[in-house]
Write a protein that holds these residues in place. Structure first.
Motif: not given
Length: 528
Positions: A2, A88, A90, A141-142, A164-165
């Motif tokens: 997260c 997301r 990275y 992001n979660d 994303d995700g």
């Protein structure tokens, strides 16, 4: 992992039946009563054929005492939309492919994209011509936390900006969902590449996610979201519709109960029956109420003064029609609904009301109610869906035989405010088959593009056809008439027509109809 923008939460919210022709089936000489004729034609009145609940305890005194002088139609329900931005971030890993495709790679990218989405949502809300509420944007992001989000639970539709995700987590929420991905309208999204093979097809060659298909993905164009949301708003207002059926429900030329069962299965309609004995009692009491009669007369005068209105029948028919319309309004308020239909409208209602139901159904549709004759639940769901999608009154038609790129559509209940605002010219004449009462001969707009639906009896496939109004003749048929020109081969229309009655509305809404029908399990056979 997260990315906690506020260091508190991974998703934060900012900001064998007898045939009858014509508009309403006339009685044959050998039929003993008009009701018997309609019973044979529409598939049943009364007794065990009346499905759905019956309104009870109706009295004119209670209806008049607890309601406004002239009740207004309730508005359409608001579509609740929950926007979600999935992303997301990275971390670099030496000598390793450590990041996915996409232009959202930093905390600043996330903030910039969230601001861009909010701006687009604000513009989308300002362009909506239907009731819609857009909730605060979840920047997430979660996806696992979304199942406990009260705004997600409240929403009718999830609008997912899929940078994303894990989209499978979105599907598990079992909500109507539209996905937005970017190619060139902003930072490129990973799911621009993989939403088709990885999510929709789940690494196979066919669609695999229940309730979702290719039309649920929009690339780059926020304006493409609007018609999908309009469709879902229309669908929300159509499913579970409560509707009064005066004389009970039916279905054109179909066996008793078959169509009612289908409409309840497909659309979950709640059909409330009012008997003709109940209606007759209400009419008799209303006629004794000086204020209600005066209101009907005043409304008649106001209607006749609308530019483009011509009276070609007895004024008394019109005044009694407005009195009947006021009773219908009160019945709908009492039932907590905005829809009504009339069975046995050819004969049974005439001696009861001493007019016809044609004009009341026309004016109710003009005022935001949903009102239909014949109690034909083959076509009523199509009329309701078109009205709830477009915000315009639907037209209930009898079709004819297609030829030379033209088909004639006609009925005696045409609304006037067909664009939702302005009244078309009208001649008030008698109902065609009976030469009695008051029926509107609406002069529909030449050159107007319209959307047409021809539903099938089995509730499996609806034919769709766009067309242009090229004539409004006065043939010896139902009074509100249009000559419709279409741009597909006659043979195609002939072969694909099913059912009988058609539903029509001003404007082009074929995409919205097809998008909604997919969720109901009805095929959209759109001809063009």
């Amino acid at each position: 992992m997260c990315d906690h923008h506020n260091h508190q939460h991974p998703c934060h919210h900012q900001d064998g039946f007898a045939f009858r022709g014509g508009c309403c089936a006339p009685a044959r000489p050998e039929d003993t009563t008009p009701e018997l004729s309609r019973r044979g034609f529409l598939g049943g009145l009364g007794g065990a054929t009346l499905l759905g609940a019956s309104l009870s305890g109706l009295s004119w005194a209670s209806l008049r005492a607890t309601q406004a002088e002239l009740p207004s139609a309730p508005p359409r329900q608001t579509l609740i939309v929950k926007p979600i931005f999935l992303y997301r971030l990275y971390k670099p890993r030496p000598q390793w492919s450590w990041r996915a495709w996409g232009g959202v790679q930093t905390e600043q990218d996330v903030q910039d994209e969230a601001a861009r989405i909010r701006q687009e949502l604000s513009q989308l809300a300002s362009q909506a011509d239907f009731p819609m509420e857009i909730l605060s944007l979840a920047v997430c992001n979660d996806e696992s936390v979304l199942g406990n989000d009260p705004e997600v639970a409240r929403a009718d539709v999830l609008l997912v900006y899929a940078a994303d995700g894990n989209l499978n987590a979105i599907a598990s929420l079992k909500k109507d969902t539209i996905f937005f991905v970017r190619h060139v309208s902003g930072p490129l999204y990973l799911h621009y590449e993989i939403i088709h093979p990885r999510f929709l097809r789940q690494h196979t060659d066919t669609l695999q996610v229940p309730g979702m298909d290719y039309s649920d993905v929009v690339v780059d164009r926020p304006e493409e979201l609007l018609w999908r949301l309009r469709s879902l708003g229309g669908l929300k207002n159509t499913r579970g519709l409560k509707i009064i059926a005066v004389g009970g429900p039916g279905g054109w030329a179909q066996p008793p109960g078959i169509i009612t069962k289908l409409v309840q299965e497909k659309w979950n309609f709640d059909i409330q029956t009012v008997t003709y004995d109940q209606l007759s009692a209400l009419i008799q009491e209303a006629r004794k109420n000086d204020a209600e009669v005066a209101l009907a007369r005043r409304r008649t005068q106001e209607y006749l003064q609308v530019p483009g209105t011509t009276l070609e029948t007895d004024r008394g028919f019109v005044e009694r029609a407005f009195l009947l319309e006021q009773i219908f309004r009160r019945l709908m308020v009492e039932a907590g609904c905005r829809a009504i239909t009339i069975n046995a409208c050819m004969g049974t209602i005439m001696p009861v009301s001493e007019t016809t139901a044609c004009l009341p159904l026309s004016t109710l549709n003009d005022e935001g109610w949903l009102a239909f004759c014949e109690s034909d639940f083959v076509v009523i769901p199509a009329c309701v869906l078109l009205a709830n999608i477009s915000g315009k009154p639907p037209i209930f038609h009898n079709p004819t035989y297609p030829h030379g790129g033209i088909i004639t559509l006609a009925h005696c209940t045409g609304p006037r405010r067909l664009d939702g605002k302005n009244a078309e010219p009208v001649r008030l004449v008698t109902h065609m088959e009976s030469d009695y009462g008051a029926a509107p001969k609406v002069e529909m707009r030449i050159g107007q593009q319209v959307t047409n639906i021809a539903p099938d009896f089995a509730a499996e496939r609806w034919m769709g056809l766009l067309g242009e109004i090229v004539g409004t003749p006065f043939l010896p048929i139902c009074r509100s008439q249009m000559e419709l020109r279409y741009q597909v081969p006659d043979e195609l229309v002939m072969q694909r027509m099913r059912g009988f009655h058609w539903a029509t509305v001003y404007g082009t809404y074929h995409r919205e109809v097809g998008y909604a029908l997919r969720r109901v399990g009805i095929e959209w056979d759109f001809l063009g």
